[in-house]
Design a protein around this motif. Structure first.
Motif, PDB file in Angstrom:
ATOM      1  N   THR A 191      -4.114  -4.408   5.833  1.00 50.12           N
ATOM      2  CA  THR A 191      -5.478  -3.890   5.937  1.00 50.12           C
ATOM      3  C   THR A 191      -6.487  -5.032   6.028  1.00 50.12           C
ATOM      4  OG1 THR A 191      -4.823  -1.968   4.626  1.00 50.12           O
ATOM      5  CG2 THR A 191      -7.171  -2.367   4.858  1.00 50.12           C
TER       6      THR A 191
ATOM      7  N   TYR B 236     -10.351  -0.178   3.114  1.00 41.85           N
ATOM      8  CA  TYR B 236      -9.442  -0.196   1.966  1.00 41.85           C
ATOM      9  C   TYR B 236      -9.269   1.195   1.365  1.00 41.85           C
ATOM     10  CZ  TYR B 236      -9.431  -5.277   2.091  1.00 41.85           C
ATOM     11  OH  TYR B 236      -9.270  -6.589   2.482  1.00 41.85           O
TER      12      TYR B 236
ATOM     13  N   ARG C 210      -4.685  10.184   2.169  1.00 37.83           N
ATOM     14  CA  ARG C 210      -5.377   9.333   3.133  1.00 37.83           C
ATOM     15  C   ARG C 210      -6.556  10.079   3.757  1.00 37.83           C
ATOM     16  NH1 ARG C 210      -2.985   4.538   4.576  1.00 37.83           N
ATOM     17  NH2 ARG C 210      -2.001   3.785   2.670  1.00 37.83           N
TER      18      ARG C 210
ATOM     19  N   ALA D 270       0.811  -1.214   0.000  1.00 38.42           N
ATOM     20  CA  ALA D 270       0.000   0.000   0.000  1.00 38.42           C
ATOM     21  C   ALA D 270       0.842   1.260   0.000  1.00 38.42           C
ATOM     22  CB  ALA D 270      -0.925   0.004   1.225  1.00 38.42           C
ATOM     23  N   HIS D 271       2.042   1.219   0.585  1.00 37.21           N
ATOM     24  CA  HIS D 271       2.810   2.437   0.745  1.00 37.21           C
ATOM     25  C   HIS D 271       4.129   2.392  -0.024  1.00 37.21           C
ATOM     26  CE1 HIS D 271       0.049   3.406   4.011  1.00 37.21           C
ATOM     27  NE2 HIS D 271       0.249   2.189   4.448  1.00 37.21           N
TER      28      HIS D 271
ATOM     29  N   HIS E  67      -6.899   3.073   4.172  1.00 38.99           N
ATOM     30  CA  HIS E  67      -5.621   2.483   4.554  1.00 38.99           C
ATOM     31  C   HIS E  67      -4.942   1.715   3.425  1.00 38.99           C
ATOM     32  CE1 HIS E  67      -6.586   3.594   8.668  1.00 38.99           C
ATOM     33  NE2 HIS E  67      -7.781   3.061   8.489  1.00 38.99           N
ATOM     34  N   GLY E  68      -5.536   1.694   2.254  1.00 42.58           N
ATOM     35  CA  GLY E  68      -4.901   1.029   1.130  1.00 42.58           C
ATOM     36  C   GLY E  68      -5.190  -0.465   1.083  1.00 42.58           C
TER      37      GLY E  68
ATOM     38  N   SER F 280      -3.940  -3.957   1.094  1.00 45.76           N
ATOM     39  CA  SER F 280      -2.753  -4.697   1.518  1.00 45.76           C
ATOM     40  C   SER F 280      -3.170  -5.835   2.427  1.00 45.76           C
ATOM     41  CB  SER F 280      -1.772  -3.779   2.255  1.00 45.76           C
ATOM     42  OG  SER F 280      -2.328  -3.329   3.468  1.00 45.76           O
TER      43      SER F 280
END
Length: 423
Positions: free
Chosen positions: A221, A212, A166, A6-7, A215-216, A218
């Motif tokens: 998550t 999702y 975010r 995600a990051h 926090h993306g 992943s």
């Protein structure tokens, strides 16, 4: 739904495509189940009570007006009202107003007059215009549209400025939550559907989107999502049991009685349990995301730690979070029910006697049920996160720098200066 980093960091460890596909399949099954639940419980328009607003009657409307003057009026207020409850002692007020429909006058009761309605105030009034009669006016409320819009804009700007993308996605998540509540859950309640299953379906759908988004996508998550759903299930089950055990009927205030009359199909007893599920979502989401992130950060900081060590360390964080979150639940209720708490003190009745009344007991049970779901969600999320986090691995030893002179060869002692040899 595939799981990616995600990051763009190495917190998730090496790619694990097989695990990502398995988790995506499980999340997909949950999403399909939510879709089926929405289809089953979606209310038809003719099942929802319509035209129940008394201010929509013929000749009745709510209009905006501006106060031009307010004068005290002796009205004999005080003592006991017709329902036996004490009335506010003091003078009423005669209020002159102007609106797009012309000028008018209304009488404020002593309670409202005491709070103050002054010239220049922007208010809303109920205009009653019967055939062949002069229109009459009743005070409805202040105009608060502009302050609320400005506060919302300030909030949104600050969130986006600090949290950036975010924060923007979190605001989109709020919009999704309001959409699910107003277009699915509340209409289904009014149509007579069982409130608790509707709340579970709606809350699960909200979490699927909000987590999702904010926090993306992943594995981390997904671990938080599974922990949230576990806490949600516990809250729903315990809430349903506690509602019946405490004999909560859902009729604890005048508004509840009006709702029962306006929407006779509503199961108010079930709405109490459903409210416990919805009320616990925010804190559950906070706790589970924090626990999942803690596990991933601990794994990144200690790649060679065992699963037991990671779980123990994460639970130390979780216990602190539980304590602060439980306080949050209590403080949130105390702030929202300040008027009722003041009335309890004014009546000089025992706290236990007041707490067992329907109106207060609903809030007490809601707080305790939410706290139970919150407390149990911490170890559940931690276990799931430890199971899904990257596996333990040995730390790689740093290689010597190319410009650094090599150390002594194994088995060969470096010659020491004569002084140190003598020492």
């Amino acid at each position: 739904m595939s799981h990616t980093h995600a990051h763009g960091t190495d917190l998730d460890g090496p790619p694990r495509p097989l695990l990502a596909k398995v988790l995506a399949g499980i999340v997909g099954v949950v999403a399909v189940a939510v879709g089926i639940g929405v289809f089953i419980f979606w209310p038809s328009s003719d099942e929802i009570p319509q035209d129940q607003n008394p201010y929509n009657a013929p000749g009745v409307s709510i209009i905006h007006a501006t106060v031009t003057s307010s004068k005290p009026l002796e009205c004999g207020s005080g003592g006991e009202g017709p329902d036996g409850l004490p009335e506010v002692a003091g003078k009423c007020a005669t209020v002159d107003l102007v609106s797009s429909r012309g000028k008018g006058t209304l009488i404020l009761d002593a309670a409202r007059a005491k709070t103050g309605v002054n010239a220049g105030d922007k208010i809303q009034v109920v205009r009653i215009a019967r055939d062949g009669q002069e229109p009459s006016y009743e005070f409805y409320d202040f105009q608060r549209g502009t302050p609320l819009v400005m506060l919302s804009l300030i909030f949104a700007v600050l969130v986006v400025a600090v949290a950036r993308w975010r924060g923007l996605l979190a605001i989109v998540g709020i919009a999704v939550t309001l959409l699910v509540l107003t277009k699915f859950m509340l209409p289904a309640f009014l149509a007579g559907e069982d409130p608790l299953p509707v709340a579970i379906v709606g809350s699960t759908g909200i979490m699927l989107v909000v987590l999702y988004l904010a926090h993306g996508v992943s594995i981390r998550t997904t671990a938080a999502l599974f922990g949230t759903l576990g806490g949600l299930a516990i809250t729903a089950a315990f809430g349903a049991y506690a509602t019946g055990w405490s004999n909560l009927t859902g009729v604890g205030s005048e508004d509840d009685q009006v709702l029962a009359a306006v929407a006779p199909l509503v199961d108010l007893h079930g709405v109490v349990a459903a409210a416990m599920v919805v009320a616990g979502l925010g804190v559950l989401n906070d706790v589970t995301v924090t626990q999942a992130s803690a596990v991933w950060e601990l794994r990144s900081a200690k790649p060679d730690a065992s699963a037991t060590e990671i779980f123990t360390s994460a639970m130390r964080i979780g216990r602190d979070h539980i304590a602060s979150s439980v306080y949050t639940l209590v403080f949130a209720y105390a702030g929202s029910a300040m008027t009722i708490l003041l009335l309890i003190v004014a009546y000089q009745q025992s706290l236990l006697q007041i707490a067992t009344t329907e109106q207060i007991a609903q809030e007490v049970v809601r707080t305790l049920v939410g706290a139970v779901g919150l407390v149990l969600a911490v170890p559940i999320t931690t276990l799931i996160a430890v199971a899904l986090a990257p596996e333990a691995r040995n730390r790689s030893l740093p290689l010597p720098s190319p410009t650094q002179p090599p150390g002594p060869l194994p088995g060969r002692r470096r010659a020491l200066p004569q002084q140190k040899q003598d020492l």
